[in-house]
Design an enzyme around this catalytic site. Structure first.
Site, PDB file in Angstrom:
ATOM      1  N   ASP A  20      -1.395 -55.914  24.665  1.00 26.03           N
ATOM      2  CA  ASP A  20      -0.538 -54.737  24.830  1.00 26.03           C
ATOM      3  C   ASP A  20       0.638 -55.117  25.824  1.00 26.03           C
ATOM      4  OD1 ASP A  20       0.049 -52.150  24.894  1.00 26.03           O
ATOM      5  OD2 ASP A  20      -1.657 -51.337  25.821  1.00 26.03           O
ATOM      6  N   ASN A  68      -1.007 -47.908  14.319  1.00 27.02           N
ATOM      7  CA  ASN A  68       0.285 -48.376  14.400  1.00 27.02           C
ATOM      8  C   ASN A  68       1.361 -47.916  13.018  1.00 27.02           C
ATOM      9  OD1 ASN A  68      -0.402 -51.393  16.279  1.00 27.02           O
ATOM     10  ND2 ASN A  68       0.154 -49.432  16.976  1.00 27.02           N
TER      11      ASN A  68
HETATM   12  C1  FPP Z   1       1.522 -54.003  21.678  1.00 24.45           C
HETATM   13  O1  FPP Z   1       2.612 -53.888  22.318  1.00 24.45           O
HETATM   14  C2  FPP Z   1       1.632 -54.891  20.713  1.00 24.45           C
HETATM   15  C3  FPP Z   1       1.674 -54.759  19.237  1.00 24.45           C
HETATM   16  C4  FPP Z   1       1.301 -53.334  18.854  1.00 24.45           C
HETATM   17  C5  FPP Z   1       1.634 -56.077  18.316  1.00 24.45           C
HETATM   18  C6  FPP Z   1       1.358 -57.383  18.644  1.00 24.45           C
HETATM   19  C7  FPP Z   1       1.867 -58.254  17.938  1.00 24.45           C
HETATM   20  C8  FPP Z   1       2.192 -59.576  18.274  1.00 24.45           C
HETATM   21  C9  FPP Z   1       2.037 -60.039  19.685  1.00 24.45           C
HETATM   22  C10 FPP Z   1       3.264 -60.344  17.743  1.00 24.45           C
HETATM   23  C11 FPP Z   1       2.889 -60.820  16.355  1.00 24.45           C
HETATM   24  C12 FPP Z   1       1.528 -61.468  16.391  1.00 24.45           C
HETATM   25  C13 FPP Z   1       1.030 -62.126  15.397  1.00 24.45           C
HETATM   26  C14 FPP Z   1      -0.296 -62.587  15.238  1.00 24.45           C
HETATM   27  C15 FPP Z   1       1.518 -62.559  14.390  1.00 24.45           C
HETATM   28  P1  FPP Z   1       3.225 -52.587  22.456  1.00 24.45           P
HETATM   29  O2  FPP Z   1       4.167 -52.411  21.334  1.00 24.45           O
HETATM   30  O3  FPP Z   1       2.234 -51.297  22.131  1.00 24.45           O
HETATM   31  O4  FPP Z   1       3.906 -52.419  23.821  1.00 24.45           O
HETATM   32  P2  FPP Z   1       3.777 -51.048  24.774  1.00 24.45           P
HETATM   33  O5  FPP Z   1       2.749 -50.543  24.931  1.00 24.45           O
HETATM   34  O6  FPP Z   1       4.598 -51.332  25.987  1.00 24.45           O
HETATM   35  O7  FPP Z   1       4.817 -50.205  23.973  1.00 24.45           O
END
Ligand code: FPP
Length: 247
Positions: A20, A68
């Site tokens: 996250d 998501n």
């Molecule tokens: C959460 O951060 C992250 C995600 C929803 C996506 C995770 C994806 C990756 C790390 C990259 C791709 C991974 C692979 C395995 C191909 P957020 O967007 O919720 O952050 P925030 O809470 O700060 O808005």
């Protein structure tokens, strides 16, 4: 910190991570959210490598939740493209390191240009026995439990299972993680202290570790810190101190 302080005999068999904070990492730098996801991929690479080296049997990463899908279309598209890029770029290294990839979640919901790649990645790594890398995509814990219940009900209707035979172990065979040990340690980055519908059944006895580090900043040393903390915890499984000593 390096890994010398770690007790190599007490490495979790299964580590689950809620990655996250990519969006906030980007916002802090006045960059588009997707740049945070792109840097987050580097953290994925480092953590996968470190877990394999430590002898972790299963690593489960929450890459995209069932919720998501509510994000802006552009961000979803960008995440799907990153996923494709990750698989294409990493498949050889995963094979070299004997890592088996397994996708968990409602994979049918993913775009048609992504699904064949996932199938191929599962097929080409199927013979690897060094570590299982579960990537959770369009995943929700409640959905998984409902799906397992429906599949088990189907088996009962077909006469393959008697209701009197249903135990926790039997039920667990109908989950995406069938045959895998449950997570010993659940890590969540970015300071949030929630489980957010992740592996609800499987984390029943997991140690929870929360860190304020944002996912794109999460490096090997942060994993070691989490493991050190895990190794200090006393896992009781409902037993008394005396019983634990005897066990
Ligand atoms: C959460 O951060 C992250 C995600 C929803 C996506 C995770 C994806 C990756 C790390 C990259 C791709 C991974 C692979 C395995 C191909 P957020 O967007 O919720 O952050 P925030 O809470 O700060 O808005």
């Amino acid at each position: 910190m390096d890994d010398r302080k770690l007790n190599k005999e007490k490495i979790p068999r299964h580590i689950a991570i809620i990655m996250d904070g990519n969006g906030r990492w980007a916002k802090n730098r006045a960059l588009p959210r997707i740049v945070g996801h792109r840097y987050g991929m580097e953290s994925v690479r480092e953590v996968v490598t470190a877990c394999r080296e430590l002898g972790v049997e299963v690593l489960t990463l929450y890459a995209f939740s069932a919720e998501n899908w509510k994000r802006p279309r552009r961000e979803i598209r960008a995440l799907m493209n990153l996923l494709k890029k990750y698989i294409r770029a990493e498949i050889d290294a995963l094979n070299r390191n004997q890592i088996r990839v397994h996708f968990i979640g409602d994979i049918d919901k993913l775009p048609d240009d992504v699904k064949p790649l996932l199938d191929e990645a599962e097929r080409t790594t199927a013979g690897n026995s060094g570590m299982i890398l579960n990537l959770a995509l369009s995943y929700g814990g409640r959905q998984e439990i409902v799906r397992a219940a429906a599949r088990l009900a189907e088996a009962v209707v077909r006469g393959k299972v008697a209701t009197s035979e249903i135990t926790e172990a039997v039920f667990a065979q109908y989950l995406y993680t069938a045959g895998q040990p449950d997570p010993d340690l659940l890590i969540r980055t970015s300071g949030e202290q929630r489980v957010s519908n992740f592996l609800l059944w499987q984390i029943g006895y997991a140690e929870l570790y929360f860190t304020s580090v944002l996912w794109p900043d999460f490096r090997r040393k942060h994993l070691y810190q989490a493991l050190l903390e895990y190794q200090k915890r006393k896992r009781r499984f409902g037993l008394t101190d005396e019983q634990l000593r005897e066990a």
